[in-house]
Design a protein around this motif. Structure first.
Motif, PDB file in Angstrom:
ATOM      1  N   GLY A   1       0.812  -1.210   0.000  1.00 36.83           N
ATOM      2  CA  GLY A   1       0.000   0.000   0.000  1.00 36.83           C
ATOM      3  C   GLY A   1       0.844   1.257   0.000  1.00 36.83           C
ATOM      4  N   CYS A   2       0.159   2.375   0.144  1.00 36.01           N
ATOM      5  CA  CYS A   2       0.825   3.679   0.142  1.00 36.01           C
ATOM      6  C   CYS A   2       1.446   3.949   1.507  1.00 36.01           C
ATOM      7  CB  CYS A   2      -0.169   4.769  -0.256  1.00 36.01           C
ATOM      8  SG  CYS A   2      -1.444   5.058   0.989  1.00 36.01           S
ATOM      9  N   HIS A   3       2.026   5.117   1.685  1.00 33.01           N
ATOM     10  CA  HIS A   3       2.721   5.408   2.937  1.00 33.01           C
ATOM     11  C   HIS A   3       1.776   5.623   4.108  1.00 33.01           C
ATOM     12  CE1 HIS A   3       5.088   7.779   5.855  1.00 33.01           C
ATOM     13  NE2 HIS A   3       6.028   6.932   5.494  1.00 33.01           N
ATOM     14  N   CYS A   4       0.677   6.323   3.872  1.00 28.66           N
ATOM     15  CA  CYS A   4      -0.227   6.647   4.994  1.00 28.66           C
ATOM     16  C   CYS A   4      -1.152   5.492   5.336  1.00 28.66           C
ATOM     17  CB  CYS A   4      -1.028   7.909   4.685  1.00 28.66           C
ATOM     18  SG  CYS A   4      -2.316   7.699   3.428  1.00 28.66           S
ATOM     19  N   GLY A   5      -1.225   4.475   4.442  1.00 27.93           N
ATOM     20  CA  GLY A   5      -2.021   3.295   4.753  1.00 27.93           C
ATOM     21  C   GLY A   5      -3.463   3.343   4.285  1.00 27.93           C
ATOM     22  N   ARG A   6      -3.863   4.452   3.658  1.00 26.34           N
ATOM     23  CA  ARG A   6      -5.250   4.520   3.173  1.00 26.34           C
ATOM     24  C   ARG A   6      -5.463   3.607   1.967  1.00 26.34           C
ATOM     25  NH1 ARG A   6      -4.277   9.362   5.529  1.00 26.34           N
ATOM     26  NH2 ARG A   6      -5.996  10.360   6.640  1.00 26.34           N
ATOM     27  N   VAL A   7      -4.483   3.588   1.058  1.00 25.82           N
ATOM     28  CA  VAL A   7      -4.570   2.749  -0.136  1.00 25.82           C
ATOM     29  C   VAL A   7      -3.868   1.422   0.151  1.00 25.82           C
ATOM     30  CG1 VAL A   7      -3.944   2.519  -2.573  1.00 25.82           C
ATOM     31  CG2 VAL A   7      -4.589   4.767  -1.650  1.00 25.82           C
TER      32      VAL A   7
ATOM     33  N   PHE B   1      -2.027   7.907  -7.670  1.00 24.14           N
ATOM     34  CA  PHE B   1      -1.299   8.123  -6.419  1.00 24.14           C
ATOM     35  C   PHE B   1      -2.260   8.511  -5.305  1.00 24.14           C
ATOM     36  CE2 PHE B   1      -1.366  12.138  -8.657  1.00 24.14           C
ATOM     37  CZ  PHE B   1      -1.622  13.075  -7.669  1.00 24.14           C
ATOM     38  N   CYS B   2      -1.846   8.250  -4.092  1.00 25.51           N
ATOM     39  CA  CYS B   2      -2.670   8.571  -2.928  1.00 25.51           C
ATOM     40  C   CYS B   2      -2.706  10.081  -2.762  1.00 25.51           C
ATOM     41  CB  CYS B   2      -2.084   7.904  -1.686  1.00 25.51           C
ATOM     42  SG  CYS B   2      -2.908   8.418  -0.169  1.00 25.51           S
ATOM     43  N   SER B   3      -3.902  10.646  -2.657  1.00 23.50           N
ATOM     44  CA  SER B   3      -4.030  12.101  -2.577  1.00 23.50           C
ATOM     45  C   SER B   3      -3.626  12.644  -1.207  1.00 23.50           C
ATOM     46  CB  SER B   3      -5.469  12.511  -2.890  1.00 23.50           C
ATOM     47  OG  SER B   3      -6.355  11.880  -1.993  1.00 23.50           O
ATOM     48  N   VAL B   4      -3.401  11.759  -0.244  1.00 21.19           N
ATOM     49  CA  VAL B   4      -2.977  12.216   1.075  1.00 21.19           C
ATOM     50  C   VAL B   4      -1.456  12.180   1.198  1.00 21.19           C
ATOM     51  CG1 VAL B   4      -3.099  11.770   3.570  1.00 21.19           C
ATOM     52  CG2 VAL B   4      -5.147  11.525   2.137  1.00 21.19           C
ATOM     53  N   CYS B   5      -0.827  11.031   0.907  1.00 27.00           N
ATOM     54  CA  CYS B   5       0.621  10.916   1.126  1.00 27.00           C
ATOM     55  C   CYS B   5       1.427  11.014  -0.161  1.00 27.00           C
ATOM     56  CB  CYS B   5       0.939   9.615   1.859  1.00 27.00           C
ATOM     57  SG  CYS B   5       0.651   8.130   0.884  1.00 27.00           S
ATOM     58  N   GLY B   6       0.768  10.975  -1.325  1.00 26.43           N
ATOM     59  CA  GLY B   6       1.474  11.194  -2.587  1.00 26.43           C
ATOM     60  C   GLY B   6       2.182   9.987  -3.154  1.00 26.43           C
TER      61      GLY B   6
HETATM   62 ZN   LIG Z   1      -1.484   7.452   1.295  1.00 28.97          ZN
END
Ligand SMILES: [Zn+2]
Length: 134
Positions: A13-19, A77-82
């Motif tokens: 997943g992405c860095h912030c964990g949302r995706v 890309f994740c709109s929160v962590c990029g």
């Molecule tokens: Zn993210």
């Protein structure tokens, strides 16, 4: 089937964990390091799989799409962590390219990195970002 060809379910997943996603692929991965304009800037390592082997687990609503040039590739890309943890590649729009750097630890036994000349796409496009491994 030898052990090295065994298919496993990798998560990532992405860095912030949302995706979050799941991808079915060998435990011993071969990934592509592409030198094109966008991959070289982000350090993306491509694991290309058919669509049937990829599943978004969560966070689809957080994804933003970036397109350029031919607009075939959908850079998600994740709109929160990029972080771009996967996207739809120009070389294989029927499938997904997963960023091997975004896989969780524990399921990858080995990772072989192969250079891909995406910078000279028009000359090398037969090779693209690499074909899916079956
Ligand atoms: Zn993210």
């Amino acid at each position: 089937m030898t052990r090295s060809d065994a298919m496993v379910t990798h998560t990532g997943g992405c860095h912030c964990g949302r995706v979050r996603f799941e991808v079915t692929a060998p435990a011993r991965l071969q990934v592509s390091d592409c030198n094109c304009s966008i991959c070289s800037k982000s350090g993306y390592l491509h694991l290309v799989v058919p669509r049937s082997r990829f599943r978004i687990v969560s966070g689809e609503d957080w994804l933003t799409t970036y397109e350029f040039n031919t607009r075939t590739a959908k850079h998600l890309f994740c709109s929160v962590c990029g972080i771009k943890s996967f996207y739809v590649p120009r070389s294989y729009p029927e499938g997904y390219s997963v960023n091997a750097r975004c896989l969780d630890e524990g399921t990858v036994e080995e990772m072989t990195v192969v250079a891909t000349d995406g910078k000279n796409w028009e000359k090398t496009h037969a090779a693209g970002h690499g074909k899916p491994r079956d």
